[in-house]
Motif scaffolding. Structure first.
Motif, PDB file in Angstrom:
ATOM      1  N   GLU A 226      37.997  45.885  39.787  1.00  0.00           N
ATOM      2  CA  GLU A 226      38.273  46.491  41.093  1.00  0.00           C
ATOM      3  C   GLU A 226      39.457  47.460  40.989  1.00  0.00           C
TER       4      GLU A 226
ATOM      5  N   SER B 240      35.709  47.107  45.738  1.00  0.00           N
ATOM      6  CA  SER B 240      35.583  45.651  45.694  1.00  0.00           C
ATOM      7  C   SER B 240      34.146  45.231  45.389  1.00  0.00           C
TER       8      SER B 240
ATOM      9  N   VAL C 136      36.875  40.405  37.794  1.00  0.00           N
ATOM     10  CA  VAL C 136      36.545  41.178  38.997  1.00  0.00           C
ATOM     11  C   VAL C 136      37.791  41.926  39.483  1.00  0.00           C
TER      12      VAL C 136
ATOM     13  N   GLN D  49      32.361  43.528  41.707  1.00  0.00           N
ATOM     14  CA  GLN D  49      31.517  42.335  41.627  1.00  0.00           C
ATOM     15  C   GLN D  49      30.150  42.672  41.055  1.00  0.00           C
TER      16      GLN D  49
ATOM     17  N   TYR E 108      36.326  34.840  35.861  1.00  0.00           N
ATOM     18  CA  TYR E 108      35.614  35.715  36.796  1.00  0.00           C
ATOM     19  C   TYR E 108      36.562  36.335  37.813  1.00  0.00           C
ATOM     20  N   ARG E 109      37.507  35.555  38.288  1.00  0.00           N
ATOM     21  CA  ARG E 109      38.478  36.094  39.242  1.00  0.00           C
ATOM     22  C   ARG E 109      39.253  37.250  38.601  1.00  0.00           C
TER      23      ARG E 109
END
Length: 199
Positions: free
Chosen positions: A138, A157, A134, A161, A130-131
Motif C-alpha cells: 500500500e 489500499s 499489504v 490487497q 500478510y499485515r
C-alpha cells in the motif's frame, strides 16, 4: 588440517543450513503436520537427538525455515529501487525468481493454507506477514500516487490487497499447472494497467 572452535562453528552452521533446506523441502511436500523430524534428521545424516540439538522443537524448526525464506527475499527485494513503482516492479520480479524455486513456493503455499487454523504454530507468523506485506505494498502504491505514476481510479489500499492475493493465488495455479503459469507475466500485466508510466 585446521581445527578448533572456528571450524566447529562453521560445521555447525553448515549443518543447520542443511537441516533448514531439508525441512523446507519436506514441509513443502507433506505440510507441517505431515512432516516428521525423524525423516528430516535421516535426510541430513544425523540422529533425531542431533537434530533437536539445533532445533529443540518442530515448531522452532518451522519458524526458522519461514524466517530464512523471508531473510533471503527481503535482502533481494532491498536491491534496487524500493519506492513506489520501483517496489511494485521488484514484487513482479520476485514472482519470476520464485519460478526457479518450486520447493520454496510449495512450502509457502502448503503451510500458509494450514496456518489459517488459529492453533497452527505458524498462524501468528502468517498473520503478521500478510499485515506487513499489504502495508508495504500500500505504501508503494501511495508513493506511486504522490509521484503522479498511478491512475486516478486506483485505490492504494484495495490495490495492495489485490496484488498480494494475486501473487499468492498465482503461486497455487503455477504449482497445479506443472509450472506452466506465467506468474510474473500476469502480475506485470495487472500492475501495468494501474500505472501511468512504462512498466
Amino acid at each position: 588440517m585446521t581445527s578448533g572452535p572456528g571450524r566447529g562453528y562453521a560445521k555447525g552452521r553448515a549443518k543447520r543450513i542443511e537441516i533448514l533446506d531439508q525441512a523446507m523441502a519436506l514441509f513443502g511436500e507433506a505440510g507441517y503436520r505431515g512432516a516428521s523430524l525423524r525423516v528430516i534428521a535421516t535426510r541430513c545424516g544425523i540422529s533425531h537427538p542431533g537434530l533437536l540439538h539445533h532445533f529443540p522443537t518442530k515448531e522452532a524448526l518451522l519458524l526458522a525455515v519461514l524466517q530464512r525464506r523471508d531473510d533471503v527475499d527481503d535482502a533481494w527485494l532491498a536491491l534496487g529501487d524500493t519506492r513506489g513503482v520501483g517496489h511494485l516492479r521488484r514484487l513482479t520480479d520476485l514472482a519470476e525468481l520464485n519460478a526457479e524455486r518450486r520447493g520454496i513456493v510449495e512450502l509457502f503455499s502448503v503451510v500458509a493454507a494450514e496456518a489459517t487454523s488459529p492453533d497452527h504454530p505458524a498462524h501468528a507468523y502468517f498473520e503478521n506477514r500478510y499485515r506487513t506485506s499489504v502495508a508495504n505494498t500500500e505504501l508503494a502504491y501511495r508513493q506511486a500516487r504522490e509521484a503522479g505514476e498511478l491512475r486516478d481510479d486506483v485505490d492504494p489500499s484495495a490495490a495492495a490487497q489485490q496484488l498480494i492475493a494475486l501473487m499468492d493465488g498465482l503461486q497455487i495455479q503455477w504449482l497445479i499447472s506443472g509450472c506452466a503459469t506465467d506468474m510474473a507475466g500476469v502480475l506485470r500485466a495487472h500492475v501495468r494497467a494501474q500505472v501511468t508510466v512504462p512498466f
